[in-house]
Design a protein around this motif. Structure first.
Motif, short mmCIF file in Angstrom:
data_model
loop_
_atom_site.label_atom_id
_atom_site.label_comp_id
_atom_site.label_asym_id
_atom_site.label_seq_id
_atom_site.Cartn_x
_atom_site.Cartn_y
_atom_site.Cartn_z
N THR A 136 0.85 -1.19 0.00
CA THR A 136 0.00 0.00 0.00
C THR A 136 0.88 1.24 0.00
O THR A 136 1.85 1.32 0.76
CB THR A 136 -0.92 0.01 1.23
OG1 THR A 136 -1.72 -1.18 1.21
CG2 THR A 136 -1.82 1.23 1.23
N VAL A 137 0.54 2.20 -0.85
CA VAL A 137 1.32 3.42 -1.02
C VAL A 137 0.50 4.61 -0.56
O VAL A 137 -0.67 4.75 -0.92
CB VAL A 137 1.73 3.60 -2.50
CG1 VAL A 137 2.51 4.91 -2.68
CG2 VAL A 137 2.55 2.42 -2.97
N LEU A 138 1.13 5.46 0.26
CA LEU A 138 0.54 6.74 0.64
C LEU A 138 1.08 7.78 -0.33
O LEU A 138 2.30 7.94 -0.48
CB LEU A 138 0.92 7.10 2.08
CG LEU A 138 0.41 8.47 2.59
CD1 LEU A 138 -1.11 8.51 2.62
CD2 LEU A 138 0.97 8.75 3.98
N PRO A 153 5.73 3.85 0.01
CA PRO A 153 5.18 2.56 0.43
C PRO A 153 5.18 2.48 1.96
O PRO A 153 6.19 2.78 2.60
CB PRO A 153 6.14 1.54 -0.18
CG PRO A 153 6.83 2.29 -1.28
CD PRO A 153 6.93 3.70 -0.83
N VAL A 154 4.05 2.09 2.54
CA VAL A 154 3.93 2.16 4.01
C VAL A 154 3.66 0.81 4.66
O VAL A 154 4.10 0.58 5.79
CB VAL A 154 2.83 3.16 4.41
CG1 VAL A 154 3.28 4.59 4.14
CG2 VAL A 154 1.52 2.89 3.69
N ALA A 155 2.93 -0.06 4.01
CA ALA A 155 2.61 -1.36 4.61
C ALA A 155 2.04 -2.26 3.53
O ALA A 155 1.68 -1.81 2.43
CB ALA A 155 1.60 -1.20 5.74
N GLN A 156 1.96 -3.54 3.86
CA GLN A 156 1.35 -4.46 2.90
C GLN A 156 -0.15 -4.23 2.84
O GLN A 156 -0.75 -4.20 1.77
CB GLN A 156 1.66 -5.90 3.28
CG GLN A 156 1.35 -6.89 2.17
CD GLN A 156 1.97 -8.24 2.42
OE1 GLN A 156 2.33 -8.58 3.54
NE2 GLN A 156 2.12 -9.03 1.36
N ASP A 157 -0.77 -4.06 4.01
CA ASP A 157 -2.18 -3.69 4.12
C ASP A 157 -2.33 -2.73 5.29
O ASP A 157 -1.65 -2.89 6.31
CB ASP A 157 -3.07 -4.92 4.34
CG ASP A 157 -3.17 -5.79 3.10
OD1 ASP A 157 -3.78 -5.33 2.12
OD2 ASP A 157 -2.63 -6.92 3.13
N THR A 193 7.26 15.96 3.37
CA THR A 193 8.21 15.34 2.45
C THR A 193 7.90 13.89 2.09
O THR A 193 8.46 13.37 1.13
CB THR A 193 9.62 15.40 3.05
OG1 THR A 193 9.65 14.61 4.27
CG2 THR A 193 10.02 16.83 3.39
N GLY A 194 7.06 13.23 2.87
CA GLY A 194 6.81 11.81 2.65
C GLY A 194 7.85 10.91 3.28
O GLY A 194 7.77 9.68 3.14
#
Length: 548
Positions: A136-138, A153-157, A193-194
């Motif tokens: 999952t991408v923020l 990319p932050v987590a798989q779900d 900035t992410g």
């Protein structure tokens, strides 16, 4: 006999006159010299003032010249009327947040999508950032033109996400988006900035499910930022985990709320300053003292308060209110503090914020979406209730003070329709935006119909304006002011919601004022402008302003 002087004057008249003139001139010169000697010299301070006066005029003219002709005026960022950004082979999440990320005074868009195809994210892949693929991408995109500001990319779900979370001053970020992964990851991403500010592994049980939302609670570890309370459910027990909002570190150990609750918790502060977690239970509203939870988690005393009236009910495990299955809880501004609007399986009721006594109640059949607040008149706050499902759905505008119905209309509702929205207009009333389908004389079959967006303003109570119809699946939508008191926009996140069938995910901006000229006028009854064009002109003239 003539005097010798007279004789001399008569013989040399000019000489006599010149002599007297010279003599008089000499006397006059002596007087002037004497006067000049007695007159003080011109003050040096006066001359300095004169020089300073002309110098200041010259300086001002020079500055005006520089500003007007040499230094260019700062350009106002150009906001495109519409834009779209798309991702192939992706899945959309029901999340969207607005924040001015690039400091151009235009709100930007934060959203989540499932990156099934690694080519969707040119700035980095799931594997490179230590997140299993697919992930999952923020993402953050500019509200002005839709350009990508950053992606992470932050987590798989993702189970929970909360943006605009304050961060410590020394962190380099004023706010962050905090995400809780289904697998137990706990990550904070800088809104500016992410970049990942911190990432932790939670201690949730393997069989625990995370309940929404992520609650902001008073600072308990002294880092100057609110702490975060994560509620989980394992079996029939709801547990609470406290984490530092500045570092993500867990505070103490797991605490039990002693309740069997569901998602939809609300942190409520009573009139006496006591904090309680309100939680939907099986068929009632339950509560837990935040002070007691803090002390259980940390093993030490807390400065938080309790309320004797609430403790007499919460302390014994008695439900605060029994009114059927609780579907929605939200705070409502009251006269002396926040009140609570509760929507259950059979009623919508306003509860006093101190004693949770009913101020009013109205029967409901089924309310699937969270209510929306707005102004029916400048002095009348209204709440939008979408009562019922399918062809039986009624959109109700209720007077928040009395519960009286101000306006109602039948609108067929899709099961996945977004919630209503409202924007304050310059006349102190609100423009309301509803999703559904108005079934008229020539349109009786609603099966397979697209999502339709309707606009309503209390100045024309017998008219709806259909702004758009969307055939794609809608994951999230926001109707917002991208710039304070300038233009309203509808931001749509569309795409498949299930990971089993990824497809095209799009984020698009549409300016509300540009949708009005092509809108279809729906007349609900007698009255209103005679022509459809007069209706469109009326909606085009609406001006929006930020809520106070």
């Amino acid at each position: 006999m003539m005097d010798s002087k007279d004789v001399e004057a008569e013989i040399h008249p000019l000489k006599n006159e010149d002599g007297e003139s010279q003599e008089n001139l000499g006397n006059q010169t002596e007087k002037e010299d004497s006067f000049k000697k007695n007159t003080p010299p011109q003050s040096r301070l006066s001359r300095c003032r004169t020089v300073a006066f002309f110098l200041s005029i010259f300086t001002c003219l020079f500055v005006i010249f520089i500003v007007s002709f040499i230094i260019p005026c700062p350009e106002r960022p150009v906001s495109q009327r519409t834009w779209r950004i798309s991702y192939n082979t992706a899945v959309a999440y029901n999340f969207m947040a607005m924040e001015d990320i690039n400091r151009d005074r235009i709100q930007d868009v934060l959203f989540l999508y499932k990156n099934v195809n690694s080519s969707n994210n040119p700035n980095g892949s799931c594997g490179n950032d230590g997140v299993p693929s697919p992930c999952t991408v923020l993402a953050a995109v500019s509200g002005a033109n839709g350009s990508v500001l950053w992606e992470m990319p932050v987590a798989q779900d993702v189970a929970l996400v909360e943006c605009a979370v304050p961060q410590p001053q020394d962190s380099g970020a004023s706010s962050a988006c905090v995400l809780v992964g289904v697998s137990g990851s706990f990550t904070a991403v800088s809104s500016l900035t992410g970049a990942v500010l911190w990432s932790r592994s939670s201690s949730f049980g393997g069989n625990a499910s995370v309940l929404s939302p992520l609650l902001h609670v008073p600072d308990g570890d002294g880092d100057g930022t609110p702490d975060l309370l994560v509620l989980t459910r394992e079996g029939t027990e709801v547990s609470g985990y406290l984490h530092s909002g500045g570092t993500g570190l867990q505070i103490g150990r797991r605490g039990s709320l002693g309740l069997d609750g569901e998602s939809g918790a609300l942190l409520h502060v009573t009139r006496t300053g006591a904090h309680y977690v309100l939680l939907p239970c099986a068929s009632s509203l339950c509560g837990c003292s935040l002070k007691r939870l803090y002390e259980e988690v940390t093993g030490r005393g807390s400065l938080l308060r309790t309320d004797p009236v609430w403790e007499s009910r919460v302390g014994t495990g008695t439900p605060l209110l029994s009114s059927g299955a609780v579907r929605h809880l939200m705070h409502i501004p009251g006269k002396t503090g926040p009140d609570v609007l509760l929507v259950s399986s059979n009623a919508c009721e306003l509860l006093d914020g101190q004693g949770l006594t009913r101020s009013w109640a109205i029967g409901t059949a089924q309310v699937l979406r969270k209510p929306t607040l707005g102004h029916y008149t400048p002095d009348t706050v209204a709440v939008v209730i979408e009562n019922g499902t399918g062809v039986d759905r009624q959109v109700l505008l209720l007077d928040l003070r009395s519960g009286a119905v101000l306006w109602s209309q039948a609108l067929w509702g899709h099961p996945g329709s977004p919630r209503s929205a409202s924007l304050l207009t310059a006349d102190g009333r609100s423009a309301f935006f509803f999703w559904g389908l108005h079934i008229g004389e020539n349109q009786t079959d609603a099966r397979g119909a697209p999502h339709r967006l309707y606009m309503f303003h209390p100045s024309l109570p017998a008219v709806l304006l259909e702004l758009a119809n969307i055939s794609a699946g809608i994951a999230a939508v926001e109707v917002v002011l991208l710039e304070p008191s300038r233009h309203a926009a509808c931001i749509l996140l569309t795409g498949p919601a299930g990971p089993a069938a990824p497809g095209l995910v799009s984020v698009a901006k549409h300016k509300v004022r540009d949708l009005v000229p092509g809108g279809r006028v729906v007349r609900l009854g007698a009255g209103g402008p005679e022509s459809d064009q007069a209706v469109r002109d009326h909606f085009s003239r609406l001006r929006y302003r930020s809520a106070a």
